[in-house]
Design a protein around this motif. Structure first.
Motif, mmCIF file in Angstrom:
data_model
loop_
_atom_site.group_PDB
_atom_site.id
_atom_site.type_symbol
_atom_site.label_atom_id
_atom_site.label_comp_id
_atom_site.label_asym_id
_atom_site.label_seq_id
_atom_site.Cartn_x
_atom_site.Cartn_y
_atom_site.Cartn_z
ATOM 1 N N GLN A 137 0.829 -1.202 0.000
ATOM 2 C CA GLN A 137 0.000 0.000 0.000
ATOM 3 C C GLN A 137 0.868 1.257 0.000
ATOM 4 O OE1 GLN A 137 -3.135 0.052 2.902
ATOM 5 N NE2 GLN A 137 -3.606 -2.118 2.655
ATOM 6 N N GLN A 138 1.997 1.203 0.699
ATOM 7 C CA GLN A 138 2.875 2.374 0.719
ATOM 8 C C GLN A 138 3.462 2.653 -0.662
ATOM 9 O OE1 GLN A 138 5.792 2.401 3.841
ATOM 10 N NE2 GLN A 138 4.472 1.341 5.293
ATOM 11 N N LYS A 139 3.708 1.619 -1.451
ATOM 12 C CA LYS A 139 4.304 1.809 -2.767
ATOM 13 C C LYS A 139 3.398 2.630 -3.685
ATOM 14 C CE LYS A 139 7.060 -2.443 -2.675
ATOM 15 N NZ LYS A 139 7.246 -3.799 -3.262
ATOM 16 N N ARG A 140 2.106 2.592 -3.430
ATOM 17 C CA ARG A 140 1.183 3.353 -4.289
ATOM 18 C C ARG A 140 1.419 4.850 -4.182
ATOM 19 N NH1 ARG A 140 -4.222 0.077 -2.297
ATOM 20 N NH2 ARG A 140 -3.562 -2.012 -3.005
ATOM 21 N N ALA A 141 1.965 5.301 -3.052
ATOM 22 C CA ALA A 141 2.238 6.731 -2.890
ATOM 23 C C ALA A 141 3.352 7.192 -3.815
ATOM 24 C CB ALA A 141 2.591 7.042 -1.440
ATOM 25 N N PRO A 144 2.308 8.157 -9.854
ATOM 26 C CA PRO A 144 1.623 9.422 -10.149
ATOM 27 C C PRO A 144 0.141 9.319 -9.843
ATOM 28 C CG PRO A 144 2.112 8.229 -12.167
ATOM 29 C CD PRO A 144 2.819 7.493 -11.074
ATOM 30 N N PRO A 145 -0.509 10.432 -9.539
ATOM 31 C CA PRO A 145 -1.946 10.384 -9.239
ATOM 32 C C PRO A 145 -2.747 10.105 -10.505
ATOM 33 C CG PRO A 145 -1.193 12.651 -9.327
ATOM 34 C CD PRO A 145 0.030 11.800 -9.458
ATOM 35 N N PRO A 146 -3.994 9.671 -10.374
ATOM 36 C CA PRO A 146 -4.839 9.500 -11.555
ATOM 37 C C PRO A 146 -5.006 10.825 -12.301
ATOM 38 C CG PRO A 146 -5.827 8.474 -9.617
ATOM 39 C CD PRO A 146 -4.667 9.276 -9.135
ATOM 40 N N ALA A 147 -5.360 10.711 -13.544
ATOM 41 C CA ALA A 147 -5.512 11.910 -14.376
ATOM 42 C C ALA A 147 -6.511 12.872 -13.742
ATOM 43 C CB ALA A 147 -5.962 11.512 -15.777
ATOM 44 N N GLY A 148 -6.106 14.133 -13.660
ATOM 45 C CA GLY A 148 -6.978 15.171 -13.122
ATOM 46 C C GLY A 148 -7.024 15.247 -11.617
ATOM 47 N N HIS A 149 -6.202 14.472 -10.912
ATOM 48 C CA HIS A 149 -6.218 14.437 -9.454
ATOM 49 C C HIS A 149 -4.956 15.076 -8.885
ATOM 50 C CE1 HIS A 149 -9.462 11.612 -10.102
ATOM 51 N NE2 HIS A 149 -9.685 11.531 -8.790
ATOM 52 N N CYS A 150 -5.069 15.525 -7.650
ATOM 53 C CA CYS A 150 -3.928 16.009 -6.874
ATOM 54 C C CYS A 150 -3.621 14.962 -5.812
ATOM 55 C CB CYS A 150 -4.244 17.354 -6.222
ATOM 56 S SG CYS A 150 -2.995 17.935 -5.048
ATOM 57 N N LYS A 151 -2.364 14.542 -5.731
ATOM 58 C CA LYS A 151 -1.974 13.504 -4.768
ATOM 59 C C LYS A 151 -1.683 14.138 -3.412
ATOM 60 C CE LYS A 151 1.976 11.376 -5.376
ATOM 61 N NZ LYS A 151 3.002 10.438 -5.911
ATOM 62 N N VAL A 152 -2.287 13.580 -2.361
ATOM 63 C CA VAL A 152 -2.081 14.037 -0.989
ATOM 64 C C VAL A 152 -1.573 12.845 -0.183
ATOM 65 C CG1 VAL A 152 -3.132 15.012 1.081
ATOM 66 C CG2 VAL A 152 -3.881 15.784 -1.171
ATOM 67 N N VAL A 153 -0.380 12.975 0.369
ATOM 68 C CA VAL A 153 0.240 11.903 1.141
ATOM 69 C C VAL A 153 0.261 12.308 2.612
ATOM 70 C CG1 VAL A 153 2.275 10.464 1.449
ATOM 71 C CG2 VAL A 153 1.673 11.285 -0.837
#
Length: 999
Positions: A137-141, A144-153
């Motif tokens: 699960q940590q590797k998913r961070a 890159p985020p899905p198209a049109g999304h902002c990644k928040v960790v």
């Protein structure tokens, strides 16, 4: 500017090392060594900058005076959660990555909930980084985020150095870390919130600015940063010193005493802590005076704690080594079960279902024993029966069991290593069939079901004896709340089954979802009572240890104690009726106290040990033992891990387990007549106002005969730990059988008119009971004292030990025989060298003979020659080879870990020169989208098409990819390993099949 600031930080830290190592003959080079790297500029902002309008369109509403307090508990200001949400919403853009540092899991969940349910222009893709989150699960961070999304960790300090997320543009730092500190008053580790150091803040600043310009926002004022400590305290000041003390005494004895070595550290721990560690080692049996005992010497070379090493040795002596090894491996690794947390769910509404699945799975593996160690053992038993070569079937078992693949691999690898280490450290144990099976598992990790059942015991009392022996005196008592204030209201509602009932405050109009069973209201319509049925539908086995409310009732209680607004749990799933339930009241719940003190203990709330109740009205308390205690915020709170509930009062076995291994400053008082005691009181003598542990011998009686058998067993344990050999193990096993046979005879009083009906009450009132105080007598060897009661005298049996050294004289001739226990473990090369040294010894002293057998060394000759050679043999030659065996046991190579097949997402290479879109925010540019190479479209198994192209079979790529997906193969290697099955199922021709063999 940033490079200069970092250099000054490193220079200041380096000066401490230069001063430490300075001395005569030491040349110090003070010229800097610079290792450069290309970085983008980063810009720091503080909370007062935001209050003054540094971020256009957002001004935080937060009280700045809260940061002016000095001392006391360090807590996160709840207003900062809304501030954090506002900052993210102000800067969020597609392709952007925001990294937020929080102290712990609870704060991560609170912030995640603060984000939930809000409408925003740019959708957010959440990730959580925490030590309890599985690696997959940590590797998913990192993706890159899905198209049109902002990644928040959302992360703890694990993202400071352990994990590097390359595309971070913004870092938000709460300035608080949760770390281990040593509580001097309670003499234990505590997990507490502390303010970050200035060095930590600078380290976190370096998490951004790797692919583009970065911004870090410190969620505290600028003047607060100036008050922080320059550096974090060293780890040696926050950990127990027992392991360090023991290893320094065994492995570094030529450098001086552990007290001297530890005092020479740059930041040395206080002398009283060092002395306390030495005393604790003596209490555990690892030290005997100033010498290292056999248990301590074994513990140095085992990759576990001293308590877990003791568990392995005791389990071997009691004939169940596989159980002890597996439990020790499980408690030495992180929890293998996946964590049910809101942040791990795609939708917050899914969390109750995830929690229910995780909770019920733990209950199923626990099998009604209410023991976390036994739960892990049962999980490993089932793991051994699952075929690892069938990727789909294996991953299906992992999902159904809520198990992390990477942690399960670590757990399984450690089992094999511990089995091999035990055989090397205790030569007598090497021949045990269970150790041979575990050591031979290596990569396969699979056994037939019937062989697994033979490998592990079904005698849970025997297993719990070993657990108590390893973990005492970490006893806990669960007091049962029998005075529930709502019992009368429940009875007025005419609920029929009192054991399956949960009470809640009803909201709104008082109506309630009724799919859980009958729901009844009181006269006012504001109190609802839910009947939850039983646990047959969830396959949770019944228990004779604790009679709990049903699993559904426990889950409802857990969910409603959480800050999130969840749905009501039903028998079919989840219904979103957030306003219908709240403030649950658990009937007959337990409050845990440690060792009779007022210290409150809290098990892990997400496990089946978290919320426990006892529905039997005649019982007022339960006793248990735990593997470790961890301090929490507050002076009288600890976190309980590795909890095992002992057989309940009225079953006699739990009391005998405690008395069999009780050790330390305790006062023991037997209740009743010496002809037949009905109970016993144990009080901690080193604690002021400590409440006693009141135990029962019901349904039988305890007399001087049983006391003699108890002393025999304790003496056998002393003999075993002093010299763990097969003879001592057999003696311990025999005394255990005698003791348990006496216990079973006493249990036959149950149901008769003369049965012992004494059950301890939670008020600890025994003033009217007849009392006989026991005397504790120090034995000839070991640290388990013997009991004397009344006119009796302690005279425990001792087994005849084979002498390690023996001499025989025949006139002027003498034969000396040395048979150290480690000799059987000496390698063939070592035996060859020893034989050569014996011949040198023979020539040097003019001996008649000097021979080496498998388990003994014999020298013979004239009396003066043997006497002169004996000292050099024992203190020189044998000591050297004994140390060689110890080192080889410590350095025993573990089998390389073989990762089970995982469905890992192929890594996408980052661009070397990203071209971010630049916008102004003061003097700090704003991040644009980050592009990633999407790889070859349509390729499911990386490298397969290229491999097929080399053997002229590229036209089969789509067919083989489809077959791989259907059968769970996730790599070219897995396809190659299953060629025969694939060729047969696809019906390929002979020519194609022959070419495929080249894969």
């Amino acid at each position: 500017m940033l490079a200069f600031s970092l250099w000054r930080h490193v220079q200041c830290a380096g000066l401490r090392f230069l001063d430490y190592f300075a001395g005569p003959g030491v040349v110090i080079e003070k010229q800097p060594i610079v290792v450069g790297s290309r970085r983008f500029p980063t810009y720091p902002y503080y909370l007062d900058d935001l209050v003054n309008g540094a971020l256009p369109g957002f001004v935080p509403r937060v009280r700045m005076d809260r940061f002016e307090k000095v001392g006391g508990r360090v807590e996160v200001n709840p207003q900062l959660f809304e501030t954090c949400v506002g900052i993210v919403e102000a800067v969020a853009k597609p392709g952007l990555c925001v990294l937020i540092f929080l102290p712990g899991l609870s704060e991560i969940e609170q912030l995640h909930e603060a984000f939930y349910g809000r409408t925003r222009k740019c959708p957010l893709d959440y990730h959580m980084l925490h030590s309890v989150v599985p690696h997959e699960q940590q590797k998913r961070a990192l993706l890159p985020p899905p198209a049109g999304h902002c990644k928040v960790v959302l992360s703890t300090n694990i993202a400071e150095s352990s994990i590097t997320i390359p595309d971070v543009r913004y870092v938000l730092d709460f300035g608080i870390v949760r770390k281990m500190v040593f509580d001097e008053e309670r003499a234990m580790q505590s997990l507490c919130n502390t303010w970050s150091s200035q060095a930590t803040c600078r380290q976190r600043r370096g998490r951004c600015g790797r692919l583009q310009d970065g911004v870090i926002i410190y969620l505290f004022p600028r003047n607060h940063y100036d008050r922080l400590q320059p550096y974090a305290s060293p780890e040696v000041l926050g950990v127990p010193l027992e392991s360090i003390y023991l290893k320094s005494r065994v492995l570094l004895h030529h450098l001086g005493s552990p007290e001297k070595l530890l005092s020479q550290l740059i930041d040395s721990p206080p002398q009283q802590r060092i002395a306390a560690a030495a005393q604790n080692l003596k209490d555990l049996g690892a030290l005997k005076g100033d010498q290292v005992a056999s248990l301590g010497r074994i513990a140095v070379f085992m990759p576990t704690t001293i308590q877990l090493t003791k568990l392995v040795v005791l389990s071997w002596a009691l004939g169940i080594p596989a159980d002890g090894i597996v439990i020790a491996a499980a408690l030495s690794t992180q929890d293998v079960f996946k964590m049910a947390a809101p942040a791990n769910c795609r939708n917050l509404e899914d969390f109750p279902a995830h929690l229910a699945h995780n909770y019920i799975t733990r209950c199923r593996f626990d099998a009604g024993q209410f023991s976390e160690p036994i739960m892990y053992r049962n999980l490993y038993k089932e793991y051994l029966t699952v075929p690892k070569t069938q990727a789909r079937q294996y991953h299906q078992w992992l999902d159904e069991s809520c198990v992390s693949v990477s942690r399960m691999s670590q757990f399984a690898a450690l089992v094999v290593e511990l089995a091999a280490k035990l055989g090397a450290a205790v030569p007598s144990a090497k021949a045990h069939p269970a150790l041979k099976i575990l050591t031979a598992l290596k990569r396969s990790q699979q056994l037939p079901a019937e062989e697994v059942e033979r490998l592990f015991t079904q005698d849970y009392d025997r297993l719990k004896f070993a657990i108590v022996g390893a973990f005492q005196p970490s006893f806990v008592q669960g007091e049962i709340n029998t005075q529930n204030k709502n019992k009368g209201k429940i009875n007025n509602c005419h609920c029929e089954n009192s054991s399956n009932r949960l009470q809640d405050q009803a909201g709104g109009d008082g109506r309630r979802e009724q799919s859980l069973g009958d729901v009844k209201l009181n006269d006012t319509g504001k109190m609802a009572f839910i009947e939850c049925g039983d646990d047959r539908q969830v396959r949770v086995p019944p228990s004779d240890v604790v009679r709990q409310m049903p699993v559904v009732a426990q889950l409802l209680h857990q969910l409603m104690r959480q800050p999130c607004r969840f749905q009501v749990l039903t028998s079919q799933g989840i219904r979103h009726e957030a306003s219908k339930i709240g403030s649950p009241n658990f009937l007959n719940g337990m409050k845990w106290h440690v060792n009779g003190m007022r210290t409150m203990g809290s098990p892990y709330w997400r496990s089946n040990m978290g919320y426990m109740c006892e529905m039997r009205g005649e019982l007022k308390c339960h006793w248990g033992v735990c593997s470790s205690l961890l301090g929490r915020e507050g002076p009288d709170q600890v976190r309980i891990t590795g909890l095992t509930i002992l057989p309940p009062p009225g079953s006699m076995s739990g009391t005998v387990m405690i008395l069999a291994f009780l050790n330390g400053p305790f006062k023991v008082t037997f209740l009743g007549d010496p002809e037949g005691f009905h109970g016993v009181q144990v009080t901690a003598a080193d604690q002021a106002n400590a409440r006693p542990m009141v135990l029962s011998f019901a349904p039988g009686w305890w007399s001087l005969r049983e006391m003699s058998l108890l002393n025999d067993f304790r003496m056998a344990m002393d003999e075993l730990l002093a010299s763990p050999e097969q003879e001592a193990a057999d003696f311990a096993s025999n005394t255990f059988e005698d003791l348990m046979q006496a216990v079973e005879q006493q249990k036959r009083w149950g149901g008769t008119k003369d049965a012992n009906t004494f059950l301890p009450d939670a008020d600890y009132s025994i003033a009217r009971e007849q009392q006989v105080e026991a005397r504790l007598v120090v034995p000839s060897r070991g640290n388990l004292e013997l009991y004397e009661v009344g006119q009796s005298h302690a005279c425990a049996r001792q087994h005849e030990r084979r002498a390690e050294f023996a001499c025989e004289q025949d006139g002027a001739q003498e034969t000396f025989r040395a048979s150290p226990s480690w000799l059987a473990s000496l390698s063939s090369l070592g035996r060859s060298d020893l034989e050569g040294d014996l011949q040198i010894l023979r020539t040097k002293f003019g001996l008649a003979s000097a021979t080496l057998e498998r388990r003994a060394v014999n020298i013979s000759g004239a009396l003066p020659a043997v006497e002169a050679a004996r000292k050099e043999l024992v203190e020189g030659i044998l000591q050297y080879y004994g140390t060689q065996v110890e080192w080889s046991a410590a350095e025993l190579p573990a089998e390389p870990e073989e990762e089970p097949p995982t469905r890992a997402i192929p890594k996408r290479p980052l661009p070397e020169e990203p071209q971010p879109e630049m916008e102004a925010w003061g003097d700090a540019p704003e991040a644009g989208e980050v592009s990633w190479d999407q790889g070859q479209p349509g390729e499911q198994l990386p490298g397969l098409r290229e491999a097929l192209r080399r053997i002229d079979l590229e036209h089969l790529a789509a067919t083989i990819e489809h077959w791989a997906i259907e059968n769970g193969a996730v790599s070219v290697n897995e396809v190659a390993e299953n060629l025969e099955m694939m060729i047969d199922e696809l019906g390929l021709g002979a020519a194609d099949a022959q070419r495929l063999q080249q894969l």
